[in-house]
Design a protein around this motif. Sequence first.
Motif, PDB file in Angstrom:
ATOM      1  N   ALA A   1       0.836  -1.207   0.000  1.00 37.22           N
ATOM      2  CA  ALA A   1       0.000   0.000   0.000  1.00 37.22           C
ATOM      3  C   ALA A   1       0.865   1.249   0.000  1.00 37.22           C
ATOM      4  N   ILE A   2       1.976   1.207   0.757  1.00 36.54           N
ATOM      5  CA  ILE A   2       2.893   2.354   0.800  1.00 36.54           C
ATOM      6  C   ILE A   2       3.527   2.576  -0.569  1.00 36.54           C
ATOM      7  N   LYS A   3       3.849   1.474  -1.274  1.00 33.86           N
ATOM      8  CA  LYS A   3       4.400   1.606  -2.626  1.00 33.86           C
ATOM      9  C   LYS A   3       3.394   2.306  -3.538  1.00 33.86           C
ATOM     10  N   PHE A   4       2.135   1.933  -3.400  1.00 37.78           N
ATOM     11  CA  PHE A   4       1.108   2.581  -4.221  1.00 37.78           C
ATOM     12  C   PHE A   4       0.951   4.057  -3.866  1.00 37.78           C
ATOM     13  N   LEU A   5       1.103   4.378  -2.590  1.00 38.34           N
ATOM     14  CA  LEU A   5       1.045   5.787  -2.187  1.00 38.34           C
ATOM     15  C   LEU A   5       2.172   6.565  -2.841  1.00 38.34           C
ATOM     16  N   ASN A   6       3.361   5.983  -2.889  1.00 41.49           N
ATOM     17  CA  ASN A   6       4.489   6.638  -3.551  1.00 41.49           C
ATOM     18  C   ASN A   6       4.240   6.778  -5.052  1.00 41.49           C
ATOM     19  N   ASN A   7       3.667   5.732  -5.666  1.00 36.57           N
ATOM     20  CA  ASN A   7       3.337   5.804  -7.090  1.00 36.57           C
ATOM     21  C   ASN A   7       2.309   6.895  -7.370  1.00 36.57           C
ATOM     22  N   LEU A   8       1.338   7.009  -6.469  1.00 34.28           N
ATOM     23  CA  LEU A   8       0.311   8.044  -6.600  1.00 34.28           C
ATOM     24  C   LEU A   8       0.956   9.422  -6.676  1.00 34.28           C
ATOM     25  N   LYS A   9       1.893   9.684  -5.794  1.00 34.50           N
ATOM     26  CA  LYS A   9       2.582  10.978  -5.772  1.00 34.50           C
ATOM     27  C   LYS A   9       3.463  11.146  -7.008  1.00 34.50           C
ATOM     28  N   ALA A  10       4.083  10.033  -7.457  1.00 38.22           N
ATOM     29  CA  ALA A  10       4.955  10.097  -8.624  1.00 38.22           C
ATOM     30  C   ALA A  10       4.199  10.471  -9.889  1.00 38.22           C
ATOM     31  N   TYR A  11       2.920  10.093  -9.949  1.00 41.05           N
ATOM     32  CA  TYR A  11       2.110  10.402 -11.119  1.00 41.05           C
ATOM     33  C   TYR A  11       1.321  11.701 -10.967  1.00 41.05           C
ATOM     34  N   GLY A  12       1.744  12.520 -10.030  1.00 35.95           N
ATOM     35  CA  GLY A  12       1.188  13.874  -9.937  1.00 35.95           C
ATOM     36  C   GLY A  12      -0.067  14.029  -9.128  1.00 35.95           C
ATOM     37  N   GLU A  13      -0.537  12.974  -8.478  1.00 32.45           N
ATOM     38  CA  GLU A  13      -1.723  13.072  -7.619  1.00 32.45           C
ATOM     39  C   GLU A  13      -1.293  13.353  -6.179  1.00 32.45           C
ATOM     40  N   GLU A  14      -2.134  14.070  -5.479  1.00 29.95           N
ATOM     41  CA  GLU A  14      -1.869  14.345  -4.071  1.00 29.95           C
ATOM     42  C   GLU A  14      -2.765  13.454  -3.210  1.00 29.95           C
ATOM     43  N   PRO A  15      -2.189  12.725  -2.261  1.00 30.92           N
ATOM     44  CA  PRO A  15      -3.028  11.871  -1.395  1.00 30.92           C
ATOM     45  C   PRO A  15      -3.968  12.712  -0.548  1.00 30.92           C
ATOM     46  N   ASP A  16      -5.167  12.187  -0.306  1.00 31.63           N
ATOM     47  CA  ASP A  16      -6.121  12.887   0.541  1.00 31.63           C
ATOM     48  C   ASP A  16      -6.128  12.269   1.936  1.00 31.63           C
ATOM     49  N   GLU A  17      -7.032  12.731   2.782  1.00 31.91           N
ATOM     50  CA  GLU A  17      -7.055  12.262   4.162  1.00 31.91           C
ATOM     51  C   GLU A  17      -7.406  10.781   4.266  1.00 31.91           C
ATOM     52  N   PHE A  18      -8.166  10.274   3.288  1.00 35.76           N
ATOM     53  CA  PHE A  18      -8.544   8.861   3.323  1.00 35.76           C
ATOM     54  C   PHE A  18      -7.343   7.962   3.021  1.00 35.76           C
ATOM     55  N   ASN A  19      -6.525   8.367   2.028  1.00 37.56           N
ATOM     56  CA  ASN A  19      -5.313   7.602   1.738  1.00 37.56           C
ATOM     57  C   ASN A  19      -4.395   7.546   2.949  1.00 37.56           C
ATOM     58  N   LEU A  20      -4.175   8.709   3.550  1.00 34.86           N
ATOM     59  CA  LEU A  20      -3.264   8.773   4.692  1.00 34.86           C
ATOM     60  C   LEU A  20      -3.808   8.008   5.888  1.00 34.86           C
ATOM     61  N   ALA A  21      -5.126   8.077   6.090  1.00 40.22           N
ATOM     62  CA  ALA A  21      -5.723   7.342   7.209  1.00 40.22           C
ATOM     63  C   ALA A  21      -5.564   5.834   7.002  1.00 40.22           C
ATOM     64  N   SER A  22      -5.736   5.379   5.759  1.00 37.15           N
ATOM     65  CA  SER A  22      -5.567   3.949   5.469  1.00 37.15           C
ATOM     66  C   SER A  22      -4.142   3.500   5.762  1.00 37.15           C
ATOM     67  N   ILE A  23      -3.176   4.294   5.306  1.00 35.95           N
ATOM     68  CA  ILE A  23      -1.764   3.941   5.517  1.00 35.95           C
ATOM     69  C   ILE A  23      -1.428   3.925   7.005  1.00 35.95           C
ATOM     70  N   LEU A  24      -1.912   4.910   7.737  1.00 48.58           N
ATOM     71  CA  LEU A  24      -1.624   4.979   9.178  1.00 48.58           C
ATOM     72  C   LEU A  24      -2.242   3.796   9.919  1.00 48.58           C
ATOM     73  N   ASN A  25      -3.460   3.414   9.511  1.00 52.32           N
ATOM     74  CA  ASN A  25      -4.080   2.233  10.126  1.00 52.32           C
ATOM     75  C   ASN A  25      -3.260   0.977   9.842  1.00 52.32           C
ATOM     76  N   GLY A  26      -2.743   0.891   8.631  1.00 50.04           N
ATOM     77  CA  GLY A  26      -1.908  -0.251   8.291  1.00 50.04           C
ATOM     78  C   GLY A  26      -0.619  -0.279   9.079  1.00 50.04           C
ATOM     79  N   CYS A  27      -0.025   0.891   9.259  1.00 48.45           N
ATOM     80  CA  CYS A  27       1.218   0.972  10.043  1.00 48.45           C
ATOM     81  C   CYS A  27       0.980   0.558  11.487  1.00 48.45           C
ATOM     82  N   ALA A  28      -0.191   0.942  12.010  1.00 40.76           N
ATOM     83  CA  ALA A  28      -0.503   0.563  13.389  1.00 40.76           C
ATOM     84  C   ALA A  28      -0.632  -0.952  13.511  1.00 40.76           C
TER      85      ALA A  28
END
Length: 432
Positions: free
Chosen positions: A375-402
């Motif tokens: 999921a973190i790799k996809f978040l990096n890919n998202l940013k690489a392709y010019g999209e900005e992550p929103d609060e839902f993306n970040l919340a998902s990643i943080l839940n996964g990290c926990a």
Amino acid sequence: MEYGELGLGIHCLALKIGMEKNPFVRSSILYMYAKFGVVDVAARVFEGVEGTDVGCWNAMIGGYAQCGCGFEAMKTVSVMHSLGVLMDELTFINALNGCTVIGALDFGNQIHGLVVSSGAELSTSVTNSLMDMYFKNGAKDPALKLFGAMQHKDVVSWNTAFSWYCQDADAREVAVLFHNFLVTGLKPDSATFSILFRFCGDILRLDLGLQLCTLDFHFGFHGEAHVSSSLINMFSNCGAVEIARLVFDSMPFKNINNWNEMISGYNLSCKMEALQLFRNLRELGLKANECTFSCSLEACFKTANLQVGRQIHGIIIKTGFASHGYTCSSLIKCYIGFGLLDDSLKFLSGIEYLDLASWSAMISGLVHQGLTSEAIKFLNNLKAYGEEPDEFNLASILNGCAKLIHSPYMDSKSKGEKSNPGKDSGLIQPEV
């Protein structure tokens, strides 16, 4: 002949006989092109316009706003103002629509100032547009202040207030507002009932909804398609799906939104009926849209019916909806829900452009499956392709990290063991 070709032919005829210089004809040509969504053609026509006819300016500003080009609409308003072209009520309404499209509250405030200085604040239509602009930009206080100060409210004014009151008010406040509305002597229209029925469904107040139903029948709006959709939504949300189906079956003419609402309603409790309704829709030859496919895929997942899900995927590809953002994210959720991550990734690799909803569906799905590293790799890919992550993306990643804190992967790392969950999972990177 297509309507666009007919319009182009009439434009050519106007040029041939010299009528394109008529202000009314010019503004109609601009409006036609904007209505067809070819605002760039309208802009080229507008560039050749001589003089300061307000109708042409209004048509161009309105065309930009209608096509989602809010910045261009505001720029045109600025040029119009600098040239000293006198603005009328329609100018202000179109300009405010442009502000709403891109959330330009500051520019909307400036338009409000021009409205006041021109005396147009006495216009109910202009004030309604101002209210709508403020509400949609999150500025509720100035919107309510305008509503309270209006001397001549029409039903649109009240419907605008209902729409935004219903977002965070309780049943009593909305009921009081509706009572005050009836006291004025104005009659509710179909939009009024549509707003209020959905509100009752959201807060699960079937008792209040049934009272409104009697008024709806009294005023004769129960047969209108969007009112019926709201009724289906309300009854389904309140657990009365049988009554929702009675409303659906009683409709003499059903549009695709009515079908979508009923399929969505069945998804809350009767998933197999949702799939059956989708089959009925197909047998009748009706054209499904993004919402139809999304609701049907949800039913496939809830009934664990992968075979039908793949069949619907085939229909989506055949009808050209595979690249639509809403449908794309629904397919991703469906395949991930079945644990078919490879299928999701292969599907993604065939999409030329991924919107934020599709990225979000993939990221949240990977986290849900315990594959936070992917999921973190996809978040990096998202940013690489010019999209900005929103609060839902970040919340998902943080839940996964926990969750990683107590995962076997973290335990193995703490013991010094080598582990590569991304490699072990057999996932591939999406070729977007």
